[in-house]
Scaffold this active site. Structure first.
Site, mmCIF file in Angstrom:
data_model
loop_
_atom_site.group_PDB
_atom_site.id
_atom_site.type_symbol
_atom_site.label_atom_id
_atom_site.label_comp_id
_atom_site.label_asym_id
_atom_site.label_seq_id
_atom_site.Cartn_x
_atom_site.Cartn_y
_atom_site.Cartn_z
ATOM 1 N N ASP A 16 0.854 -1.185 0.000
ATOM 2 C CA ASP A 16 0.000 0.000 0.000
ATOM 3 C C ASP A 16 0.893 1.238 0.000
ATOM 4 O O ASP A 16 1.104 1.872 1.037
ATOM 5 C CB ASP A 16 -0.898 -0.025 1.243
ATOM 6 C CG ASP A 16 -1.982 1.036 1.206
ATOM 7 O OD1 ASP A 16 -2.188 1.631 0.124
ATOM 8 O OD2 ASP A 16 -2.618 1.265 2.240
ATOM 9 N N GLU A 95 -6.427 4.971 -9.024
ATOM 10 C CA GLU A 95 -7.680 5.510 -8.502
ATOM 11 C C GLU A 95 -8.299 6.583 -9.394
ATOM 12 O O GLU A 95 -7.615 7.458 -9.919
ATOM 13 C CB GLU A 95 -7.446 6.079 -7.102
ATOM 14 C CG GLU A 95 -8.717 6.418 -6.364
ATOM 15 C CD GLU A 95 -8.599 6.202 -4.882
ATOM 16 O OE1 GLU A 95 -9.455 6.691 -4.139
ATOM 17 O OE2 GLU A 95 -7.631 5.535 -4.432
ATOM 18 N N LYS A 131 -9.544 1.886 -9.214
ATOM 19 C CA LYS A 131 -10.072 2.092 -7.859
ATOM 20 C C LYS A 131 -11.191 3.131 -7.887
ATOM 21 O O LYS A 131 -11.017 4.232 -8.393
ATOM 22 C CB LYS A 131 -8.963 2.563 -6.911
ATOM 23 C CG LYS A 131 -8.063 1.457 -6.423
ATOM 24 C CD LYS A 131 -7.009 1.984 -5.465
ATOM 25 C CE LYS A 131 -7.570 2.225 -4.100
ATOM 26 N NZ LYS A 131 -6.506 2.629 -3.138
ATOM 27 N N THR A 155 -13.036 0.845 -3.305
ATOM 28 C CA THR A 155 -12.330 1.299 -2.112
ATOM 29 C C THR A 155 -13.242 2.117 -1.202
ATOM 30 O O THR A 155 -14.430 2.286 -1.485
ATOM 31 C CB THR A 155 -11.091 2.114 -2.537
ATOM 32 O OG1 THR A 155 -10.301 2.412 -1.376
ATOM 33 C CG2 THR A 155 -11.475 3.405 -3.231
ATOM 34 N N PHE A 177 -11.844 -1.190 4.695
ATOM 35 C CA PHE A 177 -10.846 -0.468 5.486
ATOM 36 C C PHE A 177 -10.934 -0.868 6.953
ATOM 37 O O PHE A 177 -11.913 -0.546 7.628
ATOM 38 C CB PHE A 177 -11.061 1.042 5.334
ATOM 39 C CG PHE A 177 -10.475 1.626 4.078
ATOM 40 C CD1 PHE A 177 -10.344 0.878 2.930
ATOM 41 C CD2 PHE A 177 -10.056 2.940 4.061
ATOM 42 C CE1 PHE A 177 -9.803 1.417 1.772
ATOM 43 C CE2 PHE A 177 -9.511 3.500 2.908
ATOM 44 C CZ PHE A 177 -9.392 2.730 1.764
#
Length: 325
Positions: A16, A95, A131, A155, A177
């Site tokens: 990440d 993203e 994303k 996400t 998350f």
């Protein structure tokens, strides 16, 4: 064996980070990026050439300053993605602008544009995950993109209904998350810590994983946003886990046995499958009834949007310099 090596035997480890040096050091299969990570990376001198290449590309784009800035931002994201894919054997997540989180059509268009830029670099869609925030509009956009062969990573996912809607839409992967859920509950309960085995973020991912496996959904579960290695240990066996360089280092330096906690063969306590797919009204109501998920989703979108604005400011200044020169 250290914990990281043991984890790799049962879970796909994803880095990440946007820091290419860290990716090379820990050798993950996949990598995820986001606006926050790209903003940090773009300011590092070792990646100056990627930024300059994006600026040069933007100069050749027809249109006004806004169009050139947008082109530069997209090329920058793809530039970092291309660099990462020279190191990892798997996929990179790129993203979509968080400001498009409630615009299905614009999200679809942006995703197609990013995939086209990757194609110009000789990189096929099988190595890219787009994303997208797990809003209703984002999930609908992802459903359309998946049918076109564009794979998506949903996400900013904090709740069970978000996960169920993603699975029903046939998305490739979700990123629930963990740490941000923990953050909310620590504040809400007025405590400084919660044992990893009782961590609400951990429990959320466990519930989602078991539901997906029990009912045959192909959507992969990738736990994300960790605060400590205890959370990671409790999710050993999850399809994928995306982990920051600091926690990858901590896992690498920690010894002891690692017990597999999640398995597709152990889903007896999974939630039953509803009679009908989750519709928009039900989705929005269930999300509304979960204050943690509602606050974290909206806050996450705002934070990512703010990081995009910061990155745009950095890039805009470079474009201005080029224009003056």
């Amino acid at each position: 064996m250290n914990l990281l090596d043991q984890l790799r035997a049962m879970t796909v480890v994803v880095a990440d980070t946007g820091d290419i040096e860290s990716i090379a050091r820990y050798k993950p299969r996949d990598t995820t990026t986001n606006p926050s990570l790209l903003y940090k990376a773009a300011q590092m001198p070792q990646y100056k050439r990627i930024v300059e290449s994006a600026v040069e590309f933007a100069r050749s784009v027809d249109g006004d300053r806004k169009a050139k800035l947008e082109a530069c931002m997209d090329k920058l994201a793809v530039g970092f993605g291309k660099e990462i894919l020279q190191i990892v054997p798997g996929r990179v997540s790129t993203e979509v602008d968080a400001r498009l989180s409630f615009d299905e059509e614009a999200t679809v268009a942006k995703a197609r544009g990013l995939i086209a830029l990757y194609a110009e670099e000789g990189i096929g869609p099988d190595r890219i995950l787009i994303k997208i925030a797990s809003t209703w509009e984002g999930i609908r956009a992802a459903e359309r993109l998946e049918k076109e062969g564009i794979h998506c990573n949903l996400t900013l996912l904090f709740s069970y209904p978000q996960a169920v809607a993603c699975a029903e839409a046939g998305v490739t992967l979700i990123s629930p998350f963990v740490g941000r859920i923990l953050d909310w509950h620590l504040k809400d309960r007025g405590v400084k810590s919660i044992p990893a085995a009782e961590d609400p973020g951990v429990e959320s991912v466990q519930r989602i994983y078991r539901y997906f496996k029990a009912h045959g959904y192909k959507t992969e579960v990738m736990g994300a946003s960790f605060r400590n290695i205890g959370e990671i240990v409790e999710l050993a066996g999850c399809d994928l886990l995306t982990i920051s360089p600091d926690l990858l280092k901590a896992l690498q330096e920690a010894d002891g046995p690692l017990v597999r906690k999640l398995s597709p063969d152990a889903v007896a306590d999974a939630d039953p499958k509803p009679d009908a797919p989750l519709d928009e009204k039900s989705f929005r109501w269930m999300l509304n009834e979960d204050p943690m998920a509602t606050e974290k989703l909206s806050g996450g979108i705002r934070n990512f949007a703010a990081d995009i604005v910061s990155l745009e400011k950095l890039v805009s200044e470079l474009l201005e310099q080029v224009a003056v020169a």
